[in-house]
Design an enzyme around this catalytic site. Sequence first.
Site, PDB file in Angstrom:
ATOM      1  N   SER A 139       0.850  -1.185   0.000  1.00 52.03           N
ATOM      2  CA  SER A 139       0.000   0.000   0.000  1.00 52.03           C
ATOM      3  C   SER A 139       0.895   1.247   0.000  1.00 52.03           C
ATOM      4  CB  SER A 139      -0.971  -0.037   1.186  1.00 52.03           C
ATOM      5  OG  SER A 139      -1.959   0.953   1.069  1.00 52.03           O
ATOM      6  N   HIS A 186      -7.865  -4.944  -1.488  1.00 46.65           N
ATOM      7  CA  HIS A 186      -6.695  -4.337  -0.854  1.00 46.65           C
ATOM      8  C   HIS A 186      -6.290  -5.101   0.401  1.00 46.65           C
ATOM      9  CE1 HIS A 186      -3.885  -1.027  -0.676  1.00 46.65           C
ATOM     10  NE2 HIS A 186      -4.186  -0.794   0.589  1.00 46.65           N
TER      11      HIS A 186
END
Length: 246
Positions: free
Chosen positions: A101, A215
């Site tokens: 991320s 994610h």
Amino acid sequence: MLPARGYAAGQGGFPMVLQMHGGPHGAYGNTFSFDQQLLAGRGFMVLFTNPRASTGYGEDFRWGTWGGWGFNDYDDVMAGVDHAIANYDIDTARMGVTGYSYGGYLTNWVITQTDRFAAAVAGASISNWVSDYGVADIPRTKESEFFGPPWEERGLENLLRSSPIIHAKGVTTPTLFVHGEYDHRVPVEEAEQMYVALRKQQVPAKFVRYPESYHGGWTPWRMMHRMWVQLEWWEEWLRSPSTSEQ
């Protein structure tokens, strides 16, 4: 710093992997990390730091990257690398860098700024803030962190100058990209852009895409597979007798 299994000063340089957390407004703490322990067990030193933008050090520190990610935070993680080299027996020719991320973004940024790392693994990584603004599920983050959207002069300037893809010319670090195809926080096309930039320049690069994966919240099998392909990458590019024999 998490020392490698069997580490003792004076035994020769050990390979090291720099890990960078997500957020950026998060922090490493005194917690158990399976992937860090896995790397240490395989003979890698593991360095993890809390650069500017991390939480736990006050408001000024937390917002120390506003207006430009990749500058103060990059200086801080590299200061951590230099500190580790000065205090541990590290083989500086066998260092890796990784993150997921925001940490994946910073990995992309690091390889555009220095050739000190022999390999990189970029997870769920942003490469182009302008394109990310229009496809990610949190455009407000760009508006606040970079002081505006891409159609405003100040916002566009800040978004572009912090985009790794703009600085990709001359990158030499072999890089593995791992990404979930259903990721809405960091859409998969962000990693695709950086992957293409490296392949166009004949830099060794590999892209592992995980179907039906977001994610976070990956299935256990896909999490284990990701750890396995990452470990394979480290051992391919940072391998040594101390890692291959264990």
